[in-house]
Motif scaffolding. Structure first.
Motif, mmCIF file in Angstrom:
data_model
loop_
_atom_site.group_PDB
_atom_site.id
_atom_site.type_symbol
_atom_site.label_atom_id
_atom_site.label_comp_id
_atom_site.label_asym_id
_atom_site.label_seq_id
_atom_site.Cartn_x
_atom_site.Cartn_y
_atom_site.Cartn_z
ATOM 1 N N ARG A 256 -36.919 55.416 143.331
ATOM 2 C CA ARG A 256 -35.982 56.177 144.150
ATOM 3 C C ARG A 256 -34.818 55.326 144.644
ATOM 4 N N ASN A 257 -35.078 54.062 144.930
ATOM 5 C CA ASN A 257 -34.046 53.146 145.391
ATOM 6 C C ASN A 257 -34.153 51.863 144.574
ATOM 7 N N GLU B 11 -36.433 48.545 145.153
ATOM 8 C CA GLU B 11 -37.716 48.596 144.471
ATOM 9 C C GLU B 11 -37.801 47.698 143.241
ATOM 10 N N PRO C 89 -36.192 59.451 139.871
ATOM 11 C CA PRO C 89 -35.617 60.167 141.029
ATOM 12 C C PRO C 89 -34.197 59.729 141.379
ATOM 13 N N PHE C 90 -33.876 58.432 141.255
ATOM 14 C CA PHE C 90 -32.538 57.980 141.669
ATOM 15 C C PHE C 90 -31.446 58.460 140.714
#
Length: 332
Positions: A192-193, A197, A322-323
């Motif tokens: 996501r980030n 991450e 997700p990102f």
């Protein structure tokens, strides 16, 4: 009633084909390449045609050729004549008996690798006397070959050439989704980030973009995609083929956007990861002169290409991280 002999001043079919090629190409050099003729011969035949008709057909500026008012009047009428001649040739081909027929086509690498082999094998069973002349070409070259009547069918992405369908029928084959191609050790599942991450080396790799462009509009759309999803990226290489870009990713030089068909046809699933991205798919079409659409063996080849497209799958495509799931979806 006796037929009158043609006047010495009648324009020839050869001259009309040369006029049409130059009008479409806008340069003598490009037209000469399409027709496989020497440029001096091309100029000589154009001059004879203008003398015969008593009108200047082109404004000549260095190597550039711009149609005059008379040339613009003549062009659609020449196209009509050439279209009728092509229909005659195709119609008479049905009476060729057991003579061999060569089907000439040109296409981009990914389509030739991904769809054509299955279609050709099926065609060999239907038409044992048929053979193929296959050329791998860039989209603009495919269009030139079609205009020059050096191939009968072109296989490419519909949006890869401006106004690609002008003068030709577009037969849809398949929708080819885009993927983000990354080195095998760059794992983006569920991220996501990525700045937080991912390990520093992997974050740096993600921001090394290898971009492919075939026109200003496409280049701008790709640049916009990177600005939205990876605003800290830098372009480390620009390529003129998806295959070259994917090869650089395999070597660990960065990441790239590419159509799934190009990625799968390379057989690279063991050395890269493919992540689906949001956005419109690349629309793969067959470009063909309208008079060929219902004529064999062209009609059967189009049918077999569509069948091959329905069964064509690229394995190993992973879910969108997700990102990268940023709305609205971006069209390439």
């Amino acid at each position: 009633m006796a037929r009158s002999a043609p006047r010495a001043g009648d324009p020839t079919l050869h001259q009309m084909r040369i006029f049409w090629a130059v009008a479409r190409s806008e340069t003598l050099t490009k037209a000469a390449k399409q027709l496989g003729l020497a440029q001096p011969s091309l100029s000589q035949q154009l001059g004879k045609l203008e003398t015969t008709l008593g009108n200047r057909l082109f404004h000549r500026r260095s190597n550039e050729m711009e149609l005059t008012e008379a040339g613009n009047f003549l062009l659609p009428r020449v196209e009509q004549v050439l279209r009728i001649v092509a229909e005659l040739e195709d119609g008479l081909a049905q009476f060729s008996g057991g003579l061999r027929l060569t089907l000439r086509l040109a296409g981009i690498n990914s389509v030739l690798r991904g769809l054509l082999p299955t279609a050709v094998r099926a065609m060999q069973e239907k038409f044992p006397e048929l053979d193929f002349d296959i050329q791998e070409s860039a989209p603009t070259d495919i269009l030139d070959l079609l205009y020059g009547r050096r191939v009968n069918i072109g296989l490419l992405a519909a949006d890869s050439v401006a106004q690609a369908g002008v003068g030709f029928l577009q037969v849809p084959l398949m929708e080819d989704p885009y993927v983000l191609v990354v080195p095998k050790d760059l794992l983006l599942d569920g991220v996501r980030n990525p700045k937080i991450e991912l390990a520093p080396a992997h974050w740096a790799m993600l921001n090394q973009s290898i971009q492919f462009s075939f026109g200003s509009q496409h280049t701008n759309r790709v640049a916009e995609w990177y600005e939205q999803r990876l605003p800290e990226h830098r372009v480390v290489a620009q390529c003129r083929s998806f295959e070259t870009a994917i090869g650089l990713v395999q070597a660990g030089a960065g990441v790239c956007l590419a159509p799934a068909l190009a990625s799968g046809s390379q057989g690279v699933s063991n050395s890269v990861r493919l992540y689906r991205v949001q956005g419109a798919a690349r629309r793969i079409v067959a470009l063909i002169p309208s008079q060929y659409r219902r004529v064999e063996p062209y009609a059967s080849l189009l049918e077999e290409l569509q069948c091959a497209a329905q069964t064509c799958t690229v394995g190993g495509i992973l879910d969108t991280p997700p990102f990268l799931a940023v709305d609205p979806p971006q069209s390439f």
